[in-house]
Motif scaffolding. Structure first.
Motif, mmCIF file in Angstrom:
data_model
loop_
_atom_site.group_PDB
_atom_site.id
_atom_site.type_symbol
_atom_site.label_atom_id
_atom_site.label_comp_id
_atom_site.label_asym_id
_atom_site.label_seq_id
_atom_site.Cartn_x
_atom_site.Cartn_y
_atom_site.Cartn_z
ATOM 1 N N VAL A 299 -0.609 5.833 -7.095
ATOM 2 C CA VAL A 299 -2.006 5.611 -7.939
ATOM 3 C C VAL A 299 -2.789 4.868 -7.070
ATOM 4 O O VAL A 299 -2.508 3.754 -6.423
ATOM 5 N N SER A 300 -4.115 5.411 -7.054
ATOM 6 C CA SER A 300 -5.299 4.436 -6.573
ATOM 7 C C SER A 300 -6.192 4.119 -7.598
ATOM 8 O O SER A 300 -6.524 4.843 -8.312
ATOM 9 N N ILE A 301 -6.287 2.982 -7.553
ATOM 10 C CA ILE A 301 -7.349 2.275 -8.599
ATOM 11 C C ILE A 301 -8.462 1.835 -7.767
ATOM 12 O O ILE A 301 -8.435 0.817 -6.874
ATOM 13 N N ILE A 302 -9.861 2.052 -8.429
ATOM 14 C CA ILE A 302 -10.967 1.802 -7.571
ATOM 15 C C ILE A 302 -11.605 0.729 -8.512
ATOM 16 O O ILE A 302 -12.039 0.956 -9.670
ATOM 17 N N GLY A 303 -11.765 -0.606 -7.876
ATOM 18 C CA GLY A 303 -12.404 -1.703 -8.579
ATOM 19 C C GLY A 303 -11.268 -2.781 -8.851
ATOM 20 O O GLY A 303 -10.569 -2.503 -9.734
ATOM 21 N N GLN B 174 -5.024 -2.542 -14.698
ATOM 22 C CA GLN B 174 -4.561 -1.414 -14.433
ATOM 23 C C GLN B 174 -3.425 -1.192 -13.311
ATOM 24 O O GLN B 174 -2.258 -0.962 -13.414
ATOM 25 N N ALA B 175 -3.724 -2.139 -12.239
ATOM 26 C CA ALA B 175 -2.960 -2.185 -11.144
ATOM 27 C C ALA B 175 -1.598 -2.765 -11.208
ATOM 28 O O ALA B 175 -0.705 -2.564 -10.735
ATOM 29 N N GLN C 96 4.008 -2.643 -12.002
ATOM 30 C CA GLN C 96 5.205 -3.465 -12.520
ATOM 31 C C GLN C 96 6.251 -1.932 -13.004
ATOM 32 O O GLN C 96 7.373 -2.387 -12.858
ATOM 33 N N ALA C 97 5.449 -1.034 -13.287
ATOM 34 C CA ALA C 97 6.298 0.124 -13.854
ATOM 35 C C ALA C 97 7.019 1.070 -12.689
ATOM 36 O O ALA C 97 7.679 1.917 -12.981
ATOM 37 N N GLY C 98 6.716 0.413 -11.369
ATOM 38 C CA GLY C 98 7.269 1.165 -10.146
ATOM 39 C C GLY C 98 6.513 2.154 -9.601
ATOM 40 O O GLY C 98 7.124 2.612 -8.645
ATOM 41 N N HIS C 99 5.190 2.371 -9.834
ATOM 42 C CA HIS C 99 4.417 3.225 -9.152
ATOM 43 C C HIS C 99 3.797 2.691 -7.964
ATOM 44 O O HIS C 99 3.763 1.384 -7.615
ATOM 45 N N THR D 133 -2.257 1.252 -4.899
ATOM 46 C CA THR D 133 -3.366 0.729 -3.913
ATOM 47 C C THR D 133 -4.439 0.280 -4.897
ATOM 48 O O THR D 133 -4.969 1.365 -5.464
ATOM 49 N N LEU D 134 -4.930 -0.785 -4.689
ATOM 50 C CA LEU D 134 -6.157 -1.240 -5.627
ATOM 51 C C LEU D 134 -7.398 -1.341 -4.453
ATOM 52 O O LEU D 134 -7.167 -2.341 -3.530
ATOM 53 N N HIS D 135 -8.400 -0.482 -4.521
ATOM 54 C CA HIS D 135 -9.683 -0.716 -3.810
ATOM 55 C C HIS D 135 -10.689 -1.486 -4.376
ATOM 56 O O HIS D 135 -11.178 -1.282 -5.471
#
Length: 336
Positions: free
Chosen positions: A12-16, A24-25, A30-33, A36-38
């Protein structure tokens, strides 16, 4: 209605890394995913909308002008804030008015719920600094507030503790990322979401030891409700304008209005030291409502308008429910 996305074990890639992306990150990590937060800015986050936010967690007060969906998401978010950051101040919030705004004060009372009416003595017991200032007040006991510049780093720490990775100064393109991509860029996403607009919110930070407040105070105002939000170290944030403009900075008119209204809350604010002026552009769709857009493994979370800190946790929970179970909230989500 249910729909399948990518596999739960997809990265999972999160932007912002503002308030929307941070929540979101955190929930995905916490759910195990593998998260990466960019963030294109640096760790100080001074260019983000969140840096200039008020941080009020006030779903009942917001019901005076906001749609019911904001109250629903906000009430759910309060539970998530309490669960994830139990030291979040939930001291309630106050609404006050001078006699000339009596009709507007009564309208506010009719449009909102879960408040208690306080007389002058009750207000003084709750906030001694306001003794003798107002004849009555509305007290919303279950509401809270956070200091954005302090709570965002806490959320970032929680993301790392949950196994997530944060990359600052990382200006990525959604098309270059594999797996599930969640775009929380706000106005920076306008090339892909052209209906977004920026709504300027101005603030002034002042310092004084002459006034002590334990909770945000909203003053009913002819043009807009002023709020005075206590910060640490004798600081107070003054807001909240909502101006249909995308320039930055604080206008002279707004500064006069905010400072004059603060003086009307308590004359001691007239002797306060001005620490900072600033403004942020809140991303909003034409209806001023948030939207989670889904197209395959690409998800957008945007349009939080002036409710970012209030509703971001609930939006993250909805996104996670979609990715893991295909669950869709038809009021918020758009698929296809």
């Amino acid at each position: 209605m249910y729909q399948t996305t990518k596999r739960p074990d997809s990265p999972v890639s999160i932007i912002g890394a503002g308030i929307a992306g941070a929540w979101q990150a955190l929930l995905f990590a916490q759910a195990g995913h593998t998260v990466t937060l960019h963030e294109r800015g640096d760790a100080a986050m001074t260019d983000s909308t969140s840096h200039w936010a008020g941080g009020m967690l006030a779903p009942y007060c917001e019901a005076e002008v906001a749609e019911p969906i904001i109250s629903r998401l906000g009430l759910r978010s309060l539970d998530i804030w309490r669960r994830e950051l139990p030291d979040t101040p939930f001291n309630g919030s106050l609404v006050v008015a001078h006699p000339r705004e009596r009709n507007d004060f009564e309208r506010f009372a009719r449009m909102t719920e879960d408040h208690q009416r306080l007389d002058a003595a009750g207000l003084a017991r709750l906030e001694p600094s306001l003794e003798g200032r107002f004849r009555e007040a509305l007290f919303f006991p279950t509401e809270g507030h956070v200091e954005p510049r302090r709570v965002l780093p806490k959320l970032h720490e929680r993301i790392r503790a949950a196994g997530g990775t944060i990359k600052f100064s990382s200006d990525v393109n959604t098309k270059d990322l594999d797996g599930i991509v969640i775009d929380c860029r706000g106005l920076a996403a306008r090339e892909e979401q052209p209906s977004l607009r920026g709504v300027k919110g101005e603030m002034i930070l002042i310092e004084t030891g002459e006034v002590q407040l334990a909770r945000p105070v909203r003053l009913i105002h002819p043009r807009w409700p002023l709020y005075v939000i206590p910060r640490e170290d004798n600081l107070f944030m003054l807001g909240a304008t909502s101006i249909e403009a995308e320039d930055t900075g604080v206008s002279v008119r707004s500064a006069l209005e905010l400072l004059g209204a603060a003086y009307a809350v308590h004359p001691a604010f007239g002797e306060a030291r001005i620490v900072e002026f600033g403004s942020g552009l809140r991303p909003a769709f034409p209806d001023n409502l948030p939207r989670i857009g889904v197209r395959g493994g690409r998800i957008t979370v945007n349009g939080l308008y002036r409710h970012g800190f209030l509703i971001a946790p609930a939006l993250a929970e909805l996104t996670l429910a979609y990715v893991e179970r295909g669950q869709i909230d038809n009021e918020v989500m758009q698929c296809g």
